[in-house]
Design a protein around this motif. Structure first.
Motif, mmCIF file in Angstrom:
data_model
loop_
_atom_site.group_PDB
_atom_site.id
_atom_site.type_symbol
_atom_site.label_atom_id
_atom_site.label_comp_id
_atom_site.label_asym_id
_atom_site.label_seq_id
_atom_site.Cartn_x
_atom_site.Cartn_y
_atom_site.Cartn_z
ATOM 1 N N ASP A 1 0.837 -1.205 0.000
ATOM 2 C CA ASP A 1 0.000 0.000 0.000
ATOM 3 C C ASP A 1 0.872 1.256 0.000
ATOM 4 O O ASP A 1 0.450 2.306 0.442
ATOM 5 C CB ASP A 1 -0.946 0.003 1.194
ATOM 6 N N GLN B 1 -3.156 6.117 -3.310
ATOM 7 C CA GLN B 1 -4.396 5.677 -3.953
ATOM 8 C C GLN B 1 -4.222 4.399 -4.777
ATOM 9 O O GLN B 1 -4.989 4.144 -5.694
ATOM 10 C CB GLN B 1 -4.970 6.784 -4.836
ATOM 11 N N ASP C 1 -7.408 2.571 -4.968
ATOM 12 C CA ASP C 1 -7.967 2.697 -3.615
ATOM 13 C C ASP C 1 -8.059 4.188 -3.316
ATOM 14 O O ASP C 1 -7.114 4.797 -2.818
ATOM 15 C CB ASP C 1 -7.059 1.973 -2.620
ATOM 16 N N ASN D 1 -9.495 6.160 -1.158
ATOM 17 C CA ASN D 1 -9.406 6.727 0.195
ATOM 18 C C ASN D 1 -8.212 6.213 0.987
ATOM 19 O O ASN D 1 -8.094 6.522 2.170
ATOM 20 C CB ASN D 1 -10.692 6.425 0.977
ATOM 21 N N ASN D 2 -7.345 5.429 0.378
ATOM 22 C CA ASN D 2 -6.206 4.826 1.073
ATOM 23 C C ASN D 2 -6.642 4.100 2.349
ATOM 24 O O ASN D 2 -5.998 4.196 3.380
ATOM 25 C CB ASN D 2 -5.149 5.883 1.413
ATOM 26 N N GLN D 3 -7.735 3.362 2.283
ATOM 27 C CA GLN D 3 -8.283 2.735 3.483
ATOM 28 C C GLN D 3 -7.819 1.301 3.696
ATOM 29 O O GLN D 3 -7.969 0.762 4.790
ATOM 30 C CB GLN D 3 -9.810 2.783 3.456
ATOM 31 N N LYS E 1 -4.961 -1.718 4.024
ATOM 32 C CA LYS E 1 -3.577 -1.886 4.468
ATOM 33 C C LYS E 1 -3.084 -3.285 4.120
ATOM 34 O O LYS E 1 -3.853 -4.160 3.736
ATOM 35 C CB LYS E 1 -3.481 -1.663 5.990
ATOM 36 N N ASP F 1 -4.933 -7.053 4.317
ATOM 37 C CA ASP F 1 -6.388 -7.020 4.204
ATOM 38 C C ASP F 1 -6.852 -7.901 3.045
ATOM 39 O O ASP F 1 -6.210 -7.969 2.004
ATOM 40 C CB ASP F 1 -6.891 -5.594 3.962
ATOM 41 N N THR G 1 -15.549 -1.647 -2.366
ATOM 42 C CA THR G 1 -15.817 -1.396 -0.950
ATOM 43 C C THR G 1 -17.123 -2.082 -0.556
ATOM 44 O O THR G 1 -17.895 -2.523 -1.412
ATOM 45 C CB THR G 1 -15.917 0.116 -0.671
#
Length: 81
Positions: free
Chosen positions: A13, A17, A46, A48-50, A52, A55, A75
């Motif tokens: 990550d 993004q 990605d 929102n860079n949510q 990691k 995941d 999502t």
């Protein structure tokens, strides 16, 4: 045409993004009848860079976003809609 949806694990990550997703597929070898595991890495958007490292995510194909990105991370909200 329906868009392909794949499931994999985030392995990187570090880029903004963008996540790298390792997708593994299993199949039986046609001659040896042994289960074979093959994997491939995809770069996914990605926003929102949510997500990691580690995941478990689902990715869906989309129009090209950059030179290497042709997938978007799905999502939970988008999956339910």
């Amino acid at each position: 045409m329906p868009k392909r949806i794949l499931q994999g694990r985030v392995t990187s990550d570090k880029n903004d993004q963008t996540v790298t997703v390792l997708v593994e597929r299993r199949f039986k070898h046609p001659l040896l009848h042994k289960t074979v595991r093959m994997s491939k890495k995809f770069r996914a958007h990605d926003a929102n860079n949510q997500f990691k490292i580690g995941d478990s995510v689902r990715i869906v194909e989309c129009a090209p976003i950059s030179k290497t990105k042709r997938w978007t991370v799905l999502t939970d909200e988008a999956a339910n809609a």
